[in-house]
Design an enzyme around this catalytic site. Sequence first.
Site, short mmCIF file in Angstrom:
data_model
loop_
_atom_site.label_atom_id
_atom_site.label_comp_id
_atom_site.label_asym_id
_atom_site.label_seq_id
_atom_site.Cartn_x
_atom_site.Cartn_y
_atom_site.Cartn_z
N HIS A 84 0.82 -1.22 0.00
CA HIS A 84 0.00 0.00 0.00
C HIS A 84 0.85 1.26 0.00
CE1 HIS A 84 0.08 -0.14 4.57
NE2 HIS A 84 0.05 1.17 4.43
N ASP A 220 1.27 -7.75 2.36
CA ASP A 220 1.35 -6.32 2.06
C ASP A 220 2.81 -5.86 1.89
OD1 ASP A 220 0.89 -3.63 1.80
OD2 ASP A 220 -0.48 -3.48 3.50
N SER A 645 4.02 2.09 8.57
CA SER A 645 3.83 1.09 7.53
C SER A 645 5.12 0.89 6.78
CB SER A 645 2.73 1.53 6.57
OG SER A 645 1.51 1.13 7.07
#
Length: 710
Positions: A84, A220, A645
Amino acid sequence: MRRIVYILVFLLFQGILAQQGRMIIPSELSKDLISRMQEMGSKLTADNIYSPNKTSLNDAVIQFNGGCTGEIVSPEGLILTNHHCGYAAIQSHSTFEHNYIKDGFWSKSFEEELPNPGMYVSFVRKIEDVTERVLTGIDKDADTRQKQAIIQKNINRLKKSLPKQDWQDIQIKSFFNGNSYYAFTVENYKDIRLVAAPPSSIGKFGADTDNWMWPRHSGDFSIFRIYADKNNRPAEYSPDNVPYQTDAYFKISLKPKKAGDFFLIYGFPGRTKEYLPAVAVQQKVEIINPARIKTRKTVLDIMKSYMSKNDTIKLQYTAKYARIANYWKKWIGENQGIKGSGAIEKKKNFESYFLSQVKTKKMDPEYLNIFDKFDKLYQQNRDIELARNYFIEIFYLNNDLLKRAFYLYNLKQTYRQKAKGDFDKLQKKYAEQLAGSFTNYNTDVDKAIFIALMNLYAKNMPDKYQNTSLKSDNIDILAGNIYQNSVLNNQKALKKLLKKGPKKFIEIINKDTGYTFAETFINDYYQKIAPDYQNIRSKINSFQKIYMKGIQQTLNNRPVYPDANGTLRISYGVIKGYEPRDAVYYYPISHVKGIIEKYIPGDYEFDVSQKLIELYKNKDYKPYSNTGEMPVDFLGTAHTTGGNSGSPAINSEGELIGINFDRVWEGTMSDLYYDQKICRNIMVDINYVLLVIDKIGNDKRLIDEMILIK
Ligand code: ARG
Ligand code: ASP
């Protein structure tokens, strides 16, 4: 009795220190913290983790493109981050024939790696406490503004005078609400190329439904590489650049994981507000979050109804929907978590403890009325905050046509305030961005959203900030007129407009129905809402600074962790499950088996690639797992937030064991109140990442580039 209660309050507020440490500044790793980590299994020394003079883990951690984190995993500058985080770059290289989002992308040589204009990564080489030098020369009786001016001057001077190399920058950031300042020596590399990405059925598995949730099964991750000039220094993109050479990179641990294992998250958490008074948290939960949740729900419902009826729209709006849904869902979780953890009560208890400490420790008496001050300010603040949030959500974040109006508004202002050269440059940039805004755009959807949002604005905007030109009975007609006639909804006309000289440009937009409509609201914002907001914010901030200092004094001898502010931090913990509600326990490790359980053929969130199904059937997981079960994601007790992240999850030996990408829903209130019982970060297991690279991407050269420790 009272004493015992206070001690309890105190421990709760501290997040029960023994089991984890939170968002620590790497240069401030105390002996105490290092030995706590060692008690939990860590073998790392402070020098291993951060050292300004020799290679240490900080040299292998990067801020990725401003908003995420990444880590170096090879001597040739290979970067791992989240899918992402790389999404926009992956999408920008995708075409109808080469759909890298859907099918994945696996470059098989340096030549096939794809450049990404504008993308950059930053290393932090050195961190230095500069508090005294920033806060010097301040007159105690000066007003906030004068103080701020001196601070700014000191910062500017320091930025110029602190030693650095030509290719480095100095950044100075405020900590503890302005009670401390640190200087960061950073290096920004600007030639970053896309190396690989899994198909979205892996990288985004579970998409919006699973977002912020456990159990999770998303792979991810995406892979990039830093390129440098011939001297290994930062450089703009050039075909002559070469892969960045380094001896600071993570080795990768293939060891299986289990509950209780120590790990460390190293990254760039964006923003937390852990030290707000109870009244501020109450306002966020009762007033601000509901307003934003309501606005976004309105938008999401409309998008969804169009997306479910039309496949083209579904494709066009998937990414937009995901962006808007991300924080919509987070705020809902945050509200529930604040209630569930009793955060407001606990904060109030802490506040009475604080006051008692002020008295016993004979601290500055100005502390005694600080909560009355906060109460008053947050009361005055209410409508201003509401107005500001409604304005930003409605005009800036959730409707494409209105967002376009901002570009034109900025151009007009630029011409008014500055030289024509600035106008030309900005116009060119905007022309590109605005052309892009029509690619995934549907007039009917945007118009339906516009109508709903204008009704919401008319109904909910506090009276003082209401715009009198908005009458709820003619919004449909207004929308019809704007979407029919305005350049804001006309790609060709807008393109033409953005080639005009400034005079003509302004003449045209001043007659445009859509632009003139939006402009009165934008003016309202800049002339009424923003000044009121700034005014009260600076008061709140100056009391928050005092309160923060008081908290540090009352909790002396205990580490108080500074709020996240986008700077490099470490946070440690153990792999651990949690109990989201009565009689339910969540195990901390998910498996490929669970992907198959969730599999919905053809679904945009839960489809599974045939290759992965085959691996599952044949239990073909070696050498990444030898047990016949393949781990996918895992949970831990590290304190993380947005910006973390892509952060490396590091084991007791300093090896990479996973990539951080999310938190669990019940614990998303950790930005305001960290509760060790239910706050968990979510990481993707590095073994799963390797399995996908090796057996789905067949990209053996990448596996060979990394150092795997069995
Ligand atoms: N919730 C995670 C974070 O805040 C992952 C978001 C990924 N994007 C999404 N819209 N699903 O960033
Ligand atoms: N998903 C977040 C990010 O993109 C991480 C988090 O909020 O926990 O940084």
